[in-house]
Design a protein around this motif. Structure first.
Motif, PDB file in Angstrom:
ATOM      1  N   MET A   1       0.812  -1.218   0.000  1.00 22.47           N
ATOM      2  CA  MET A   1       0.000   0.000   0.000  1.00 22.47           C
ATOM      3  C   MET A   1       0.846   1.269   0.000  1.00 22.47           C
ATOM      4  O   MET A   1       0.429   2.294  -0.536  1.00 22.47           O
ATOM      5  CB  MET A   1      -0.931   0.008   1.216  1.00 22.47           C
ATOM      6  N   LEU A   2       2.053   1.219   0.566  1.00 20.68           N
ATOM      7  CA  LEU A   2       2.868   2.424   0.684  1.00 20.68           C
ATOM      8  C   LEU A   2       3.958   2.530  -0.370  1.00 20.68           C
ATOM      9  O   LEU A   2       4.298   3.627  -0.797  1.00 20.68           O
ATOM     10  CB  LEU A   2       3.507   2.484   2.070  1.00 20.68           C
ATOM     11  N   ARG A   3       4.546   1.422  -0.763  1.00 17.56           N
ATOM     12  CA  ARG A   3       5.740   1.485  -1.605  1.00 17.56           C
ATOM     13  C   ARG A   3       5.586   0.926  -3.019  1.00 17.56           C
ATOM     14  O   ARG A   3       6.382   1.236  -3.894  1.00 17.56           O
ATOM     15  CB  ARG A   3       6.891   0.762  -0.906  1.00 17.56           C
ATOM     16  N   LYS A   4       4.608   0.094  -3.224  1.00 17.74           N
ATOM     17  CA  LYS A   4       4.425  -0.524  -4.543  1.00 17.74           C
ATOM     18  C   LYS A   4       2.929  -0.658  -4.783  1.00 17.74           C
ATOM     19  O   LYS A   4       2.332  -1.695  -4.555  1.00 17.74           O
ATOM     20  CB  LYS A   4       5.125  -1.882  -4.601  1.00 17.74           C
ATOM     21  N   ASN A   5       2.347   0.430  -5.269  1.00 13.94           N
ATOM     22  CA  ASN A   5       0.895   0.518  -5.395  1.00 13.94           C
ATOM     23  C   ASN A   5       0.507   1.046  -6.772  1.00 13.94           C
ATOM     24  O   ASN A   5       1.360   1.166  -7.656  1.00 13.94           O
ATOM     25  CB  ASN A   5       0.349   1.404  -4.273  1.00 13.94           C
ATOM     26  N   CYS A   6      -0.739   1.391  -6.936  1.00 16.57           N
ATOM     27  CA  CYS A   6      -1.214   1.873  -8.233  1.00 16.57           C
ATOM     28  C   CYS A   6      -0.507   3.159  -8.664  1.00 16.57           C
ATOM     29  O   CYS A   6      -0.254   3.361  -9.853  1.00 16.57           O
ATOM     30  CB  CYS A   6      -2.725   2.061  -8.214  1.00 16.57           C
ATOM     31  N   CYS A   7      -0.178   4.014  -7.713  1.00 15.41           N
ATOM     32  CA  CYS A   7       0.499   5.270  -8.067  1.00 15.41           C
ATOM     33  C   CYS A   7       1.957   5.035  -8.456  1.00 15.41           C
ATOM     34  O   CYS A   7       2.444   5.668  -9.398  1.00 15.41           O
ATOM     35  CB  CYS A   7       0.398   6.282  -6.922  1.00 15.41           C
ATOM     36  N   THR A   8       2.651   4.137  -7.753  1.00 13.06           N
ATOM     37  CA  THR A   8       4.042   3.856  -8.138  1.00 13.06           C
ATOM     38  C   THR A   8       4.087   3.163  -9.493  1.00 13.06           C
ATOM     39  O   THR A   8       4.972   3.434 -10.302  1.00 13.06           O
ATOM     40  CB  THR A   8       4.787   3.028  -7.069  1.00 13.06           C
ATOM     41  N   PHE A   9       3.110   2.284  -9.752  1.00 12.21           N
ATOM     42  CA  PHE A   9       3.020   1.664 -11.078  1.00 12.21           C
ATOM     43  C   PHE A   9       2.760   2.729 -12.144  1.00 12.21           C
ATOM     44  O   PHE A   9       3.432   2.763 -13.173  1.00 12.21           O
ATOM     45  CB  PHE A   9       1.904   0.614 -11.132  1.00 12.21           C
ATOM     46  N   SER A  10       1.786   3.598 -11.894  1.00  9.69           N
ATOM     47  CA  SER A  10       1.437   4.636 -12.869  1.00  9.69           C
ATOM     48  C   SER A  10       2.629   5.532 -13.158  1.00  9.69           C
ATOM     49  O   SER A  10       2.859   5.918 -14.311  1.00  9.69           O
ATOM     50  CB  SER A  10       0.260   5.469 -12.355  1.00  9.69           C
ATOM     51  N   ASN A  11       3.387   5.844 -12.130  1.00 10.30           N
ATOM     52  CA  ASN A  11       4.573   6.677 -12.316  1.00 10.30           C
ATOM     53  C   ASN A  11       5.594   5.978 -13.218  1.00 10.30           C
ATOM     54  O   ASN A  11       6.115   6.569 -14.167  1.00 10.30           O
ATOM     55  CB  ASN A  11       5.191   7.032 -10.963  1.00 10.30           C
ATOM     56  N   GLU A  12       5.876   4.716 -12.919  1.00 18.39           N
ATOM     57  CA  GLU A  12       6.846   3.976 -13.733  1.00 18.39           C
ATOM     58  C   GLU A  12       6.347   3.801 -15.171  1.00 18.39           C
ATOM     59  O   GLU A  12       7.112   3.951 -16.125  1.00 18.39           O
ATOM     60  CB  GLU A  12       7.142   2.617 -13.104  1.00 18.39           C
ATOM     61  N   PHE A  13       5.078   3.498 -15.338  1.00 17.85           N
ATOM     62  CA  PHE A  13       4.507   3.319 -16.668  1.00 17.85           C
ATOM     63  C   PHE A  13       4.566   4.636 -17.456  1.00 17.85           C
ATOM     64  O   PHE A  13       4.938   4.648 -18.639  1.00 17.85           O
ATOM     65  CB  PHE A  13       3.074   2.808 -16.550  1.00 17.85           C
ATOM     66  N   ALA A  14       4.242   5.742 -16.807  1.00 15.24           N
ATOM     67  CA  ALA A  14       4.298   7.051 -17.481  1.00 15.24           C
ATOM     68  C   ALA A  14       5.716   7.373 -17.941  1.00 15.24           C
ATOM     69  O   ALA A  14       5.920   7.869 -19.057  1.00 15.24           O
ATOM     70  CB  ALA A  14       3.784   8.147 -16.538  1.00 15.24           C
ATOM     71  N   ILE A  15       6.697   7.067 -17.109  1.00 14.48           N
ATOM     72  CA  ILE A  15       8.096   7.299 -17.490  1.00 14.48           C
ATOM     73  C   ILE A  15       8.466   6.428 -18.688  1.00 14.48           C
ATOM     74  O   ILE A  15       9.091   6.907 -19.647  1.00 14.48           O
ATOM     75  CB  ILE A  15       9.025   7.043 -16.282  1.00 14.48           C
ATOM     76  N   GLU A  16       8.061   5.165 -18.652  1.00 13.29           N
ATOM     77  CA  GLU A  16       8.338   4.258 -19.780  1.00 13.29           C
ATOM     78  C   GLU A  16       7.680   4.739 -21.071  1.00 13.29           C
ATOM     79  O   GLU A  16       8.222   4.552 -22.159  1.00 13.29           O
ATOM     80  CB  GLU A  16       7.864   2.831 -19.453  1.00 13.29           C
ATOM     81  N   LEU A  17       6.515   5.357 -20.945  1.00 13.96           N
ATOM     82  CA  LEU A  17       5.808   5.875 -22.124  1.00 13.96           C
ATOM     83  C   LEU A  17       6.424   7.171 -22.643  1.00 13.96           C
ATOM     84  O   LEU A  17       6.070   7.639 -23.722  1.00 13.96           O
ATOM     85  CB  LEU A  17       4.329   6.113 -21.793  1.00 13.96           C
ATOM     86  N   GLY A  18       7.321   7.760 -21.860  1.00 15.22           N
ATOM     87  CA  GLY A  18       7.991   8.980 -22.292  1.00 15.22           C
ATOM     88  C   GLY A  18       7.228  10.256 -21.998  1.00 15.22           C
ATOM     89  O   GLY A  18       7.511  11.297 -22.606  1.00 15.22           O
ATOM     90  N   VAL A  19       6.270  10.212 -21.073  1.00 19.50           N
ATOM     91  CA  VAL A  19       5.505  11.416 -20.753  1.00 19.50           C
ATOM     92  C   VAL A  19       5.890  12.007 -19.397  1.00 19.50           C
ATOM     93  O   VAL A  19       5.258  12.940 -18.917  1.00 19.50           O
ATOM     94  CB  VAL A  19       3.978  11.147 -20.810  1.00 19.50           C
ATOM     95  N   GLY A  20       6.912  11.481 -18.776  1.00 24.63           N
ATOM     96  CA  GLY A  20       7.384  12.007 -17.496  1.00 24.63           C
ATOM     97  C   GLY A  20       6.673  11.381 -16.316  1.00 24.63           C
ATOM     98  O   GLY A  20       5.947  10.404 -16.451  1.00 24.63           O
ATOM     99  N   GLU A  21       6.885  11.957 -15.152  1.00 20.82           N
ATOM    100  CA  GLU A  21       6.309  11.424 -13.918  1.00 20.82           C
ATOM    101  C   GLU A  21       4.880  11.919 -13.701  1.00 20.82           C
ATOM    102  O   GLU A  21       4.486  12.949 -14.251  1.00 20.82           O
ATOM    103  CB  GLU A  21       7.163  11.848 -12.723  1.00 20.82           C
ATOM    104  N   ILE A  22       4.149  11.176 -12.879  1.00 24.66           N
ATOM    105  CA  ILE A  22       2.819  11.630 -12.474  1.00 24.66           C
ATOM    106  C   ILE A  22       3.001  12.711 -11.409  1.00 24.66           C
ATOM    107  O   ILE A  22       4.077  12.813 -10.808  1.00 24.66           O
ATOM    108  CB  ILE A  22       1.943  10.462 -11.946  1.00 24.66           C
ATOM    109  N   PRO A  23       1.992  13.534 -11.170  1.00 24.30           N
ATOM    110  CA  PRO A  23       2.135  14.589 -10.148  1.00 24.30           C
ATOM    111  C   PRO A  23       2.483  13.996  -8.776  1.00 24.30           C
ATOM    112  O   PRO A  23       1.910  12.988  -8.362  1.00 24.30           O
ATOM    113  CB  PRO A  23       0.752  15.242 -10.117  1.00 24.30           C
TER     114      PRO A  23
END
Length: 191
Positions: A81-103
């Protein structure tokens, strides 16, 4: 609300691309925790807002390849819930897509709670070591097994989730009675 942006909140995060919303969730089964649903329709969360991250110029096949390469790292049982969650996934996926980090405000509370948990864990380990090697009674043994940091963190997160749920229900009741909700109609992914 301004307080949510300053401190953060309990938010659900997902990345929308090619007409689907991709996120990560936990499960006990040894399978991928990455899942897709229709945008803004995740049944486990209430939709509030989309945040534009930029255009992804990758073709569908490249996006699918990125997701496939992420599966082994994002297995359901590894959810935290704190270290490997939907937001950490979204952040990594966004970086892989080349659009930068999530807010950062989307995962600020989880980061703060993880730091707090680490600090409390060190304190509880110090407490445990004070009892080690000594004769102790049943109450002392209970203190050794007592993970104060986990219990406190679970309580804080549960309280935040209950507050959000109650506020949402109050808004729904107000709308059913023909009134208007007390909060403005802003949208943000939240749990």
């Amino acid at each position: 609300r301004a307080s949510e942006l300053a401190v953060g909140g309990v938010f659900h995060g997902a990345i929308q691309i090619f007409g689907k919303e991709y996120s990560f969730g936990g499960s006990k089964a040894n399978q991928s925790g990455i899942f897709a649903c229709n945008p803004t329709r995740c049944p486990m969360h209430t939709y509030r807002e989309s945040v534009y991250l930029g255009d992804c110029y990758l073709p569908r096949g490249a996006v699918k390849a990125i997701l496939n390469s992420m599966v082994s790292k994002w297995m359901g049982p590894t959810y935290d819930m704190l270290r490997k969650n939907c937001c950490t996934f979204s952040n990594e996926f966004a970086i892989e897509l080349g659009v930068g980090e999530i807010p950062r405000w989307t995962h600020r509370l989880a980061n703060l709670a993880a730091s707090l948990k680490d600090t409390l864990h060190v304190e509880s380990k110090t407490l445990e070591s004070a009892f080690s090697g000594e004769e102790h009674d049943a109450d002392d043994a209970h203190v050794e097994r007592y993970d104060l940091s986990t219990l406190l963190l679970e309580h804080v997160m549960a309280v935040r989730m209950q507050q959000a749920f109650r506020a949402r229900k109050a808004r729904e009741r107000a709308l059913e009675r023909g009134g208007s909700p007390r909060t403005p109609a802003r949208r943000r992914h939240s749990s």
